[in-house]
Structures are given as C-alpha cells and as structure tokens.
Design a protein around this motif. Structure first.
Motif, PDB file in Angstrom:
ATOM      1  N   VAL A  80      -6.496 -45.137 -30.312  1.00 31.08           N
ATOM      2  CA  VAL A  80      -7.676 -45.235 -31.170  1.00 31.08           C
ATOM      3  C   VAL A  80      -8.728 -46.100 -30.499  1.00 31.08           C
ATOM      4  O   VAL A  80      -9.924 -45.787 -30.525  1.00 31.08           O
ATOM      5  N   SER A  81      -8.295 -47.176 -29.879  1.00 29.99           N
ATOM      6  CA  SER A  81      -9.219 -48.057 -29.173  1.00 29.99           C
ATOM      7  C   SER A  81      -9.953 -47.301 -28.071  1.00 29.99           C
ATOM      8  O   SER A  81     -11.170 -47.435 -27.908  1.00 29.99           O
ATOM      9  N   GLU A  82      -9.237 -46.482 -27.328  1.00 34.20           N
ATOM     10  CA  GLU A  82      -9.861 -45.685 -26.260  1.00 34.20           C
ATOM     11  C   GLU A  82     -10.830 -44.656 -26.830  1.00 34.20           C
ATOM     12  O   GLU A  82     -11.904 -44.425 -26.264  1.00 34.20           O
ATOM     13  N   MET A  83     -10.451 -44.032 -27.958  1.00 35.03           N
ATOM     14  CA  MET A  83     -11.353 -43.061 -28.581  1.00 35.03           C
ATOM     15  C   MET A  83     -12.630 -43.734 -29.072  1.00 35.03           C
ATOM     16  O   MET A  83     -13.722 -43.178 -28.952  1.00 35.03           O
ATOM     17  N   LEU A  84     -12.488 -44.931 -29.631  1.00 38.13           N
ATOM     18  CA  LEU A  84     -13.668 -45.666 -30.079  1.00 38.13           C
ATOM     19  C   LEU A  84     -14.583 -46.010 -28.906  1.00 38.13           C
ATOM     20  O   LEU A  84     -15.802 -45.876 -28.994  1.00 38.13           O
ATOM     21  N   LYS A  85     -13.991 -46.443 -27.803  1.00 36.64           N
ATOM     22  CA  LYS A  85     -14.799 -46.780 -26.622  1.00 36.64           C
ATOM     23  C   LYS A  85     -15.502 -45.540 -26.065  1.00 36.64           C
ATOM     24  O   LYS A  85     -16.655 -45.603 -25.650  1.00 36.64           O
ATOM     25  N   LEU A  86     -14.790 -44.426 -26.054  1.00 40.03           N
ATOM     26  CA  LEU A  86     -15.389 -43.185 -25.581  1.00 40.03           C
ATOM     27  C   LEU A  86     -16.538 -42.757 -26.492  1.00 40.03           C
ATOM     28  O   LEU A  86     -17.611 -42.362 -26.016  1.00 40.03           O
ATOM     29  N   SER A  87     -16.321 -42.858 -27.797  1.00 38.57           N
ATOM     30  CA  SER A  87     -17.386 -42.518 -28.743  1.00 38.57           C
ATOM     31  C   SER A  87     -18.590 -43.430 -28.543  1.00 38.57           C
ATOM     32  O   SER A  87     -19.737 -42.995 -28.612  1.00 38.57           O
ATOM     33  N   ARG A  88     -18.327 -44.708 -28.303  1.00 37.05           N
ATOM     34  CA  ARG A  88     -19.420 -45.661 -28.078  1.00 37.05           C
ATOM     35  C   ARG A  88     -20.211 -45.299 -26.824  1.00 37.05           C
ATOM     36  O   ARG A  88     -21.444 -45.333 -26.813  1.00 37.05           O
ATOM     37  N   SER A  89     -19.499 -44.929 -25.763  1.00 33.14           N
ATOM     38  CA  SER A  89     -20.213 -44.567 -24.529  1.00 33.14           C
ATOM     39  C   SER A  89     -21.027 -43.288 -24.727  1.00 33.14           C
ATOM     40  O   SER A  89     -22.143 -43.183 -24.203  1.00 33.14           O
ATOM     41  N   ASN A  90     -20.502 -42.331 -25.507  1.00 35.71           N
ATOM     42  CA  ASN A  90     -21.270 -41.117 -25.809  1.00 35.71           C
ATOM     43  C   ASN A  90     -22.521 -41.454 -26.602  1.00 35.71           C
ATOM     44  O   ASN A  90     -23.601 -40.916 -26.347  1.00 35.71           O
ATOM     45  N   LEU A  91     -22.376 -42.360 -27.567  1.00 33.13           N
ATOM     46  CA  LEU A  91     -23.523 -42.765 -28.371  1.00 33.13           C
ATOM     47  C   LEU A  91     -24.586 -43.441 -27.502  1.00 33.13           C
ATOM     48  O   LEU A  91     -25.783 -43.219 -27.679  1.00 33.13           O
ATOM     49  N   GLU A  92     -24.160 -44.231 -26.548  1.00 35.58           N
ATOM     50  CA  GLU A  92     -25.119 -44.876 -25.643  1.00 35.58           C
ATOM     51  C   GLU A  92     -25.852 -43.845 -24.787  1.00 35.58           C
ATOM     52  O   GLU A  92     -27.042 -43.988 -24.517  1.00 35.58           O
ATOM     53  N   ILE A  93     -25.147 -42.806 -24.380  1.00 36.13           N
ATOM     54  CA  ILE A  93     -25.794 -41.735 -23.614  1.00 36.13           C
ATOM     55  C   ILE A  93     -26.884 -41.078 -24.457  1.00 36.13           C
ATOM     56  O   ILE A  93     -28.006 -40.879 -23.993  1.00 36.13           O
ATOM     57  N   PHE A  94     -26.572 -40.747 -25.722  1.00 39.02           N
ATOM     58  CA  PHE A  94     -27.561 -40.112 -26.587  1.00 39.02           C
ATOM     59  C   PHE A  94     -28.743 -41.041 -26.849  1.00 39.02           C
ATOM     60  O   PHE A  94     -29.892 -40.605 -26.866  1.00 39.02           O
ATOM     61  N   THR A  95     -28.452 -42.321 -27.032  1.00 40.92           N
ATOM     62  CA  THR A  95     -29.524 -43.297 -27.252  1.00 40.92           C
ATOM     63  C   THR A  95     -30.419 -43.390 -26.028  1.00 40.92           C
ATOM     64  O   THR A  95     -31.650 -43.434 -26.153  1.00 40.92           O
TER      65      THR A  95
END
Length: 136
Positions: A80-95
């Motif tokens: 779950v921690s890895e999925m959260l980090k991956l989601s965060r990095s995707n969100l930063e890309i979109f931002t």
C-alpha cells in the motif's frame, strides 16, 4: 458515387476551421489530464481509507503533508505504501503538466469572437461558447 454526386444526393459535410479543431484537441487533452488527476486523487483517498489511516482531507494532496503522512503511518503494508508513493508521483506529473501548460505562450485571439481570453485554454472552465468538447 458519381451518380449520387451528379443528382445532389450526397449530404454536405461540415469541417471546422483548423484553429477551432486545434482548440478542441487541446481541450480534449486538458479534459483527459484533469480526469486522470482526479482519478489519482480518488485512488489516494481510497487506499488510505482501506487501511483505516487518519488523514486531513483538505491537506492530503499537498506534497509536504503527503510525505509527513507517509512518515507517521506505520500500520500500512509495504504494498500500500508503494501504491501511495506511485500515485503521488503520478499526481506530481499531472500537476507539472498543468503548470507547464499554464505558463505556455498564449494563442492569438479566438477567430470567431476576437476575444484573446477565449484562448486561455488551460484555465478555461466552460463559461464561454460551447465547443462541443466532452459535453454529454
């Protein structure tokens, strides 16, 4: 085909001007980016709710708060921690895409209205004319 054309049975076809087609293309892409960012944010919240982690809903999508939250939650599995980090990095890309497009050089005035603000396409919220993009 030639017979249909000769007796005027072929229907007329409308093709929008190239400027309008370009604007529609850009708005479709923006719509895709915004939709994907929203899905990512919802996935974020869903993952945290699944593991019963407490978080501040208003601050969740801030970079600093996210990393502070990751440091404080201990009962979360590594997957779950890895999925959260991956989601965060995707969100930063979109931002970053949004920031890059916002700072991009503006297009000339809209050919139909002459309004230069109409081509402020990244901040456009649909208050102006209907382009038929993404409407249901």
């Amino acid at each position: 085909m030639c017979d249909l054309l000769r007796v005027d049975l072929l229907p007329e076809c409308y093709m929008a001007p190239s400027e309008l087609r370009e604007l529609r293309r850009i708005l479709r892409y923006r719509n895709h980016i915004v939709r994907t960012a929203t899905q990512t944010k919802n996935k974020f919240s869903g993952l945290l709710m699944e593991v019963c982690a407490e978080y501040n809903k208003k601050k969740l999508h801030g970079k600093r708060y996210f990393w502070e939250l990751m440091d404080t939650i201990e009962h979360v599995s590594s997957s779950v921690s890895e999925m959260l980090k991956l989601s965060r990095s995707n969100l930063e890309i979109f931002t970053n895409i949004q920031k890059a497009r916002t700072g991009a050089k503006r297009k000339p005035a809209d050919p139909r209205t002459g309004n230069p603000a109409a081509n402020n396409w990244w901040g456009w919220r649909g208050d102006g004319f209907n382009l038929g993009v993404g409407s249901r």
